[in-house]
Design a protein around this motif. Sequence first.
Motif, PDB file in Angstrom:
ATOM      1  N   GLN A 104      -3.437  -2.437  -4.291  1.00  0.00           N
ATOM      2  CA  GLN A 104      -3.320  -3.341  -3.150  1.00  0.00           C
ATOM      3  C   GLN A 104      -2.135  -2.952  -2.277  1.00  0.00           C
ATOM      4  O   GLN A 104      -2.238  -2.882  -1.045  1.00  0.00           O
ATOM      5  N   ILE A 105      -1.008  -2.667  -2.915  1.00  0.00           N
ATOM      6  CA  ILE A 105       0.205  -2.284  -2.166  1.00  0.00           C
ATOM      7  C   ILE A 105      -0.048  -1.026  -1.348  1.00  0.00           C
ATOM      8  O   ILE A 105       0.279  -0.965  -0.159  1.00  0.00           O
ATOM      9  N   LEU A 106      -0.645  -0.014  -1.977  1.00  0.00           N
ATOM     10  CA  LEU A 106      -0.864   1.260  -1.272  1.00  0.00           C
ATOM     11  C   LEU A 106      -1.879   1.119  -0.155  1.00  0.00           C
ATOM     12  O   LEU A 106      -1.743   1.747   0.898  1.00  0.00           O
ATOM     13  N   ASP A 107      -2.909   0.294  -0.356  1.00  0.00           N
ATOM     14  CA  ASP A 107      -3.881   0.061   0.719  1.00  0.00           C
ATOM     15  C   ASP A 107      -3.195  -0.557   1.940  1.00  0.00           C
ATOM     16  O   ASP A 107      -3.440  -0.148   3.079  1.00  0.00           O
ATOM     17  N   TRP A 108      -2.355  -1.548   1.711  1.00  0.00           N
ATOM     18  CA  TRP A 108      -1.631  -2.168   2.820  1.00  0.00           C
ATOM     19  C   TRP A 108      -0.640  -1.176   3.445  1.00  0.00           C
ATOM     20  O   TRP A 108      -0.565  -1.060   4.663  1.00  0.00           O
ATOM     21  N   PHE A 109       0.089  -0.466   2.589  1.00  0.00           N
ATOM     22  CA  PHE A 109       1.121   0.459   3.068  1.00  0.00           C
ATOM     23  C   PHE A 109       0.518   1.570   3.929  1.00  0.00           C
ATOM     24  O   PHE A 109       1.075   1.916   4.985  1.00  0.00           O
ATOM     25  N   VAL A 110      -0.612   2.129   3.497  1.00  0.00           N
ATOM     26  CA  VAL A 110      -1.263   3.195   4.275  1.00  0.00           C
ATOM     27  C   VAL A 110      -1.639   2.690   5.662  1.00  0.00           C
ATOM     28  O   VAL A 110      -1.439   3.390   6.674  1.00  0.00           O
ATOM     29  N   VAL A 225       8.880  -0.380 -13.536  1.00  0.00           N
ATOM     30  CA  VAL A 225       8.233   0.865 -13.972  1.00  0.00           C
ATOM     31  C   VAL A 225       6.733   0.654 -14.171  1.00  0.00           C
ATOM     32  O   VAL A 225       6.002   1.605 -14.478  1.00  0.00           O
ATOM     33  N   HIS A 226       6.303  -0.574 -13.980  1.00  0.00           N
ATOM     34  CA  HIS A 226       4.869  -0.883 -13.955  1.00  0.00           C
ATOM     35  C   HIS A 226       4.178  -0.063 -12.856  1.00  0.00           C
ATOM     36  O   HIS A 226       3.001   0.262 -12.956  1.00  0.00           O
ATOM     37  N   TYR A 227       4.958   0.283 -11.811  1.00  0.00           N
ATOM     38  CA  TYR A 227       4.415   1.089 -10.716  1.00  0.00           C
ATOM     39  C   TYR A 227       4.643   2.573 -10.986  1.00  0.00           C
ATOM     40  O   TYR A 227       5.558   2.966 -11.706  1.00  0.00           O
ATOM     41  N   SER A 228       3.825   3.410 -10.362  1.00  0.00           N
ATOM     42  CA  SER A 228       3.837   4.854 -10.621  1.00  0.00           C
ATOM     43  C   SER A 228       5.135   5.501 -10.153  1.00  0.00           C
ATOM     44  O   SER A 228       5.850   4.975  -9.290  1.00  0.00           O
ATOM     45  N   TYR A 229       5.402   6.671 -10.706  1.00  0.00           N
ATOM     46  CA  TYR A 229       6.559   7.464 -10.284  1.00  0.00           C
ATOM     47  C   TYR A 229       6.451   7.808  -8.795  1.00  0.00           C
ATOM     48  O   TYR A 229       7.441   7.764  -8.059  1.00  0.00           O
ATOM     49  N   ASP A 230       5.245   8.169  -8.340  1.00  0.00           N
ATOM     50  CA  ASP A 230       5.036   8.540  -6.930  1.00  0.00           C
ATOM     51  C   ASP A 230       5.489   7.422  -6.000  1.00  0.00           C
ATOM     52  O   ASP A 230       6.171   7.664  -4.993  1.00  0.00           O
ATOM     53  N   LEU A 231       5.108   6.197  -6.338  1.00  0.00           N
ATOM     54  CA  LEU A 231       5.454   5.053  -5.493  1.00  0.00           C
ATOM     55  C   LEU A 231       6.956   4.795  -5.524  1.00  0.00           C
ATOM     56  O   LEU A 231       7.588   4.601  -4.477  1.00  0.00           O
ATOM     57  N   ARG A 232       7.552   4.836  -6.700  1.00  0.00           N
ATOM     58  CA  ARG A 232       8.991   4.575  -6.822  1.00  0.00           C
ATOM     59  C   ARG A 232       9.812   5.693  -6.165  1.00  0.00           C
ATOM     60  O   ARG A 232      10.832   5.431  -5.522  1.00  0.00           O
ATOM     61  N   ASN A 233       9.332   6.913  -6.288  1.00  0.00           N
ATOM     62  CA  ASN A 233      10.028   8.041  -5.663  1.00  0.00           C
ATOM     63  C   ASN A 233       9.949   7.963  -4.131  1.00  0.00           C
ATOM     64  O   ASN A 233      10.920   8.251  -3.433  1.00  0.00           O
ATOM     65  N   LEU A 234       8.789   7.558  -3.612  1.00  0.00           N
ATOM     66  CA  LEU A 234       8.644   7.392  -2.160  1.00  0.00           C
ATOM     67  C   LEU A 234       9.631   6.352  -1.650  1.00  0.00           C
ATOM     68  O   LEU A 234      10.284   6.552  -0.622  1.00  0.00           O
ATOM     69  N   LEU A 235       9.768   5.267  -2.379  1.00  0.00           N
ATOM     70  CA  LEU A 235      10.694   4.211  -1.976  1.00  0.00           C
ATOM     71  C   LEU A 235      12.125   4.730  -1.894  1.00  0.00           C
ATOM     72  O   LEU A 235      12.857   4.430  -0.937  1.00  0.00           O
ATOM     73  N   SER A 236      12.511   5.544  -2.859  1.00  0.00           N
ATOM     74  CA  SER A 236      13.870   6.101  -2.839  1.00  0.00           C
ATOM     75  C   SER A 236      14.067   7.028  -1.639  1.00  0.00           C
ATOM     76  O   SER A 236      15.163   7.116  -1.084  1.00  0.00           O
ATOM     77  N   ASN A 256      -0.046  13.425  -1.169  1.00  0.00           N
ATOM     78  CA  ASN A 256      -1.400  13.376  -1.730  1.00  0.00           C
ATOM     79  C   ASN A 256      -1.851  11.974  -2.097  1.00  0.00           C
ATOM     80  O   ASN A 256      -2.975  11.564  -1.784  1.00  0.00           O
ATOM     81  N   PHE A 257      -0.989  11.202  -2.772  1.00  0.00           N
ATOM     82  CA  PHE A 257      -1.426   9.885  -3.237  1.00  0.00           C
ATOM     83  C   PHE A 257      -1.571   8.893  -2.082  1.00  0.00           C
ATOM     84  O   PHE A 257      -2.229   7.869  -2.217  1.00  0.00           O
ATOM     85  N   VAL A 262      -6.561   7.449   3.316  1.00  0.00           N
ATOM     86  CA  VAL A 262      -6.743   7.279   4.766  1.00  0.00           C
ATOM     87  C   VAL A 262      -8.202   7.076   5.146  1.00  0.00           C
ATOM     88  O   VAL A 262      -8.532   6.269   6.026  1.00  0.00           O
ATOM     89  N   GLU A 263      -9.107   7.797   4.473  1.00  0.00           N
ATOM     90  CA  GLU A 263     -10.533   7.693   4.829  1.00  0.00           C
ATOM     91  C   GLU A 263     -11.105   6.296   4.598  1.00  0.00           C
ATOM     92  O   GLU A 263     -12.178   5.968   5.106  1.00  0.00           O
ATOM     93  N   LYS A 264     -10.410   5.474   3.811  1.00  0.00           N
ATOM     94  CA  LYS A 264     -10.863   4.093   3.585  1.00  0.00           C
ATOM     95  C   LYS A 264     -10.718   3.245   4.840  1.00  0.00           C
ATOM     96  O   LYS A 264     -11.403   2.233   4.992  1.00  0.00           O
ATOM     97  N   PHE A 265      -9.794   3.661   5.736  1.00  0.00           N
ATOM     98  CA  PHE A 265      -9.435   2.776   6.838  1.00  0.00           C
ATOM     99  C   PHE A 265      -9.713   3.333   8.236  1.00  0.00           C
ATOM    100  O   PHE A 265      -9.710   2.587   9.203  1.00  0.00           O
ATOM    101  N   LEU A 266      -9.937   4.639   8.347  1.00  0.00           N
ATOM    102  CA  LEU A 266     -10.264   5.223   9.651  1.00  0.00           C
ATOM    103  C   LEU A 266     -11.594   5.955   9.573  1.00  0.00           C
ATOM    104  O   LEU A 266     -11.908   6.575   8.561  1.00  0.00           O
ATOM    105  N   THR A 267     -12.351   5.910  10.633  1.00  0.00           N
ATOM    106  CA  THR A 267     -13.603   6.665  10.704  1.00  0.00           C
ATOM    107  C   THR A 267     -13.280   8.153  10.810  1.00  0.00           C
ATOM    108  O   THR A 267     -12.175   8.523  11.223  1.00  0.00           O
TER     109      THR A 267
END
Length: 404
Positions: A104-110, A225-236, A256-257, A262-267
């Motif tokens: 949910q977080i990544l869908d909103w963030f993208v 740490v419930h969230y992925s390394y990719d997400l936590r690293n992006l935040l830093s 990549n993650f 992106v294809e979920k939200f743009l044609t």
Amino acid sequence: MDKYIKVRKIGEGSFGKAILVKAKENGQQYVIKEINISKMSNKEREESRREVAVLANMKHPNIVLYRESFEENGCLYIVMDYCEGGDLFKKINAQKGVLFSEDQILDWFVQICLALKHIHDRKILHRDIKSQNIFLTKDGTIQLGDFGIARVLNSTAELARTCIGTPYYLSPEICQNKPYNNKSDIWALGCVLYEMCTLKHAFEAGNMKNLVLKIISGPFPPVSVHYSYDLRNLLSQLFKRNPRNRPSVNSILEKNFIAKRVEKFLTPELIAEEFNHKIFQKFGPHAAPAKRPGQEQTLTSVAPAQKITKPAAKYGVPLTIRKSCGAPKKPNEKKPLTKSRQEPSKKKRLELPEKERRQREQISLLKADETRRLEKERMERINRAREQGWRNVLGSGGSGVKKL
């Protein structure tokens, strides 16, 4: 205003009032922003009208849609679509401590990133990104709104210096009275991502002085740490104190993650249009067509955010992307020797240019290291001076911070 019936006031800010209205013609609900321009100077009025012209050109599924504008009785009225799902701030508060899923977080963030890319590519800074300015439509689509205090930058304009916006989203450079730039929007984007992950502000304090000190140098509570390394690293990365070390919104969307969503939200057509300055292979078969030699470049052919919104040169940051200092100069080409002269000592003659090339490379690297060292010392002196000035300002004590 004759075409609309007022329903209720839904907000008030630096821009004026936000009023929920219903169109008499079709019963559709809209939000009208009422801005009092009667006390403005002619220059300020013209600037407000230019702001409206910018809004009129913002056509993107993740940006609140502008409908029309008009002036009446000393006020400027801007009619926008109404997002029935409310804002992200209310959505976060409604969780009552229950964390959102990473999906949910990544869908909103993208979606927020796609909106921010659209405006940064057009040389516009939002300057008030916060969860209260991110809205949800009836079907759950994210839309970025409230461009009431955005500023259009032309390629030669001095960067905006105004310190505005909710204090919790202020970047370190704004706290230190440095210019606002596209990376300040990225810091605020990080604050919103942190809120979505923790349901709290990254930096909180009881007064403005302590809040500023936390933003400039304090740590933020770690994300679960419930969230992925990719997400936590992006935040830093978004919370790098030096704006130059924060990624641009285009760089974020290339991860990549993030990219795979992106294809979920743009044609496919909109992906090609929005990303036509990138090699868009990672988004599947709908890549933008390659440019032909000599073909005219579009507005977004070079990442404009990098080109025009970095801090000014006097703050130690170049306005253009420089080539690596360590790159060796290409030796001057000489006419090839005749075959009869080459053969006797061919090996020896080939070794000499190679030795010279290595020497030149070493000299270039030493010069580059020396340049970087001097630049670092210069920036440290500037920063010490700025910090001392900021401490003097804060020395008298901080004023209270209004809680949201």
